[in-house]
Design an enzyme around this catalytic site. Sequence first.
Site, PDB file in Angstrom:
ATOM      1  N   GLU A 104     -12.777  38.577 104.133  1.00  0.00           N
ATOM      2  CA  GLU A 104     -13.979  39.489 104.262  1.00  0.00           C
ATOM      3  C   GLU A 104     -14.847  37.960 103.713  1.00  0.00           C
ATOM      4  OE1 GLU A 104     -12.159  43.095 101.091  1.00  0.00           O
ATOM      5  OE2 GLU A 104     -12.773  41.947  99.646  1.00  0.00           O
TER       6      GLU A 104
ATOM      7  N   CYS B 297     -21.018  34.092 100.935  1.00  0.00           N
ATOM      8  CA  CYS B 297     -19.721  33.045 100.904  1.00  0.00           C
ATOM      9  C   CYS B 297     -18.431  33.531 101.625  1.00  0.00           C
ATOM     10  CB  CYS B 297     -19.220  34.395  99.504  1.00  0.00           C
ATOM     11  SG  CYS B 297     -17.330  33.785  98.370  1.00  0.00           S
TER      12      CYS B 297
ATOM     13  N   CYS C 161      -3.934  33.246  99.973  1.00  0.00           N
ATOM     14  CA  CYS C 161      -4.245  32.148 100.042  1.00  0.00           C
ATOM     15  C   CYS C 161      -3.020  31.675  98.898  1.00  0.00           C
ATOM     16  CB  CYS C 161      -4.966  32.424  98.259  1.00  0.00           C
ATOM     17  SG  CYS C 161      -5.446  30.719  96.931  1.00  0.00           S
TER      18      CYS C 161
ATOM     19  N   CYS D 149      -3.905  31.609  91.504  1.00  0.00           N
ATOM     20  CA  CYS D 149      -4.296  31.533  90.432  1.00  0.00           C
ATOM     21  C   CYS D 149      -4.488  32.852  89.420  1.00  0.00           C
ATOM     22  CB  CYS D 149      -5.902  31.185  90.391  1.00  0.00           C
ATOM     23  SG  CYS D 149      -6.324  29.186  90.804  1.00  0.00           S
TER      24      CYS D 149
ATOM     25  N   CYS E 152      -7.027  35.974  89.400  1.00  0.00           N
ATOM     26  CA  CYS E 152      -7.859  35.924  90.612  1.00  0.00           C
ATOM     27  C   CYS E 152      -7.441  37.041  91.323  1.00  0.00           C
ATOM     28  CB  CYS E 152      -8.229  34.544  91.913  1.00  0.00           C
ATOM     29  SG  CYS E 152      -8.524  34.562  93.300  1.00  0.00           S
TER      30      CYS E 152
ATOM     31  N   GLU F 190      -7.952  28.579  99.706  1.00  0.00           N
ATOM     32  CA  GLU F 190      -8.781  26.533  99.433  1.00  0.00           C
ATOM     33  C   GLU F 190      -8.711  25.889 100.110  1.00  0.00           C
ATOM     34  OE1 GLU F 190      -9.026  23.768  98.250  1.00  0.00           O
ATOM     35  OE2 GLU F 190      -8.952  24.650  96.421  1.00  0.00           O
TER      36      GLU F 190
ATOM     37  N   SER G 276     -13.590  24.252  90.570  1.00  0.00           N
ATOM     38  CA  SER G 276     -12.724  26.117  89.498  1.00  0.00           C
ATOM     39  C   SER G 276     -12.024  24.958  88.785  1.00  0.00           C
ATOM     40  CB  SER G 276     -11.660  26.296  90.794  1.00  0.00           C
ATOM     41  OG  SER G 276     -12.743  27.030  91.319  1.00  0.00           O
TER      42      SER G 276
ATOM     43  N   HIS H  30     -12.064  25.770  84.765  1.00  0.00           N
ATOM     44  CA  HIS H  30     -11.675  27.005  83.879  1.00  0.00           C
ATOM     45  C   HIS H  30     -10.992  26.801  82.520  1.00  0.00           C
ATOM     46  CE1 HIS H  30     -13.013  28.960  87.435  1.00  0.00           C
ATOM     47  NE2 HIS H  30     -11.960  28.609  88.235  1.00  0.00           N
TER      48      HIS H  30
ATOM     49  N   CYS I 114     -17.243  37.111  92.536  1.00  0.00           N
ATOM     50  CA  CYS I 114     -16.028  36.062  92.033  1.00  0.00           C
ATOM     51  C   CYS I 114     -14.772  36.816  92.075  1.00  0.00           C
ATOM     52  CB  CYS I 114     -16.852  35.307  91.039  1.00  0.00           C
ATOM     53  SG  CYS I 114     -15.554  33.080  91.389  1.00  0.00           S
TER      54      CYS I 114
END
Length: 411
Positions: free
Chosen positions: A124, A137, A144, A148, A151, A209, A262, A264, A382
């Site tokens: 996407e 984006c 991935c 996380c 996510c 990543e 990132s 957080h 996001c």
Amino acid sequence: MALSFDITSADTRAALAARVSVPEKPSLVGLTRAELAETLVAANVVPERQAKMRASQLWHWLYVRGVSDFSEMFNISKDLRAELDKQFAIARPEIVDEQISADGTRKWLFRFPPRGAGRPVEIETVYIPEEGRGTLCISSQVGCTLTCSFCHTGTQKLVRNLTAEEILAQLLTARDRLGDFPDRDTPAGAIVPEEGRKVSNIVMMGMGEPLYNFDNVKKALLIASDGDGLSLSKRRITLSTSGVVPEIDRTGAEIGVMLAISLHAVNDDVRDMLVPINKKYPLEELLDACRHYPGISNARRITFEYVMLKDVNDSLADARELVRLLRGIPAKINLIPFNPWPGSNYQCSDWETIEKFADVVNRAGYASPIRTPRGRDILAACGQLKSQSQRLRKSERLALESMMIAGHGEA
């Protein structure tokens, strides 16, 4: 109300259903100029004495004019165009689905053909229009590895890295769909339509990543920033990493784009839970790499992304510790209201909490904009990207809508 279009052709559907095997032609998209020249000579398409000139011609057609069919390269002979078409590919990926959010955000589901003995893969890509700019984006991997916990993409296992061609194809196809390439009547020297670029910025913040696919990402971004082609300024390209420390210095030295982290969390215990790569590269190592990022300055700040999770990382003590951690690093801090997705275990911080958190950071001298959620209704915000999102069951879509309504007053 979001709009969604399934624009897969009937022929494509039939081919996929029958698993038709089509011989794969190598693509010229994603090759450097030198590789283009070498490829043409190796395939006996042009003699070596013409290779550099022909490579420059192809580069112009691919990245300035944005053509995806050799027949449109009208200053190249018909016979040469036919030979190029016989041996090579420059076609765009299949657009399986295109969704348009109520706020104008667009999300595309792209399908790329098999690589070797593999299967077709889907990723996407999201376009976010804003006043005076448009940001694309881009994804770097199918799935991935980082898992996380907040996510959606992290719930999809890694399938494979995207090639430089596939990374660039997202930009090229988005510009096609947005009318961002010159048409045939545009003077030869023009690079963008008269009204300006619709894609002015790109961010490597999609699926995957980027620094676990360093070589392909590097190649694609250097082509995207080439002044004689797509010509995006490196200051308008941002690469976001969850903290692959050994590759951060290389990113600055070899690619030279803007860096986003990132982050957080402000301590290792919480970050280990939210961003598990922290167990391998803890905060102290990550922030030390940021302090030494090549080219860092007040004019080239590092962006730190901080998702606001209720009762997890949003206290005023967290805000003060964030300021302390980033002391001495030219930085901007993006505060991101958590974007819900089906199955997530987190809630977005209350809006008042987010504003108080931002006040602490602002008073310390850091810009800390609160990112306006975009494209939530089409799972384009996001942390929401996932190849299979267009296949959500009705119950999952209703759950998402319920979460959005519940959080409307907060974020």
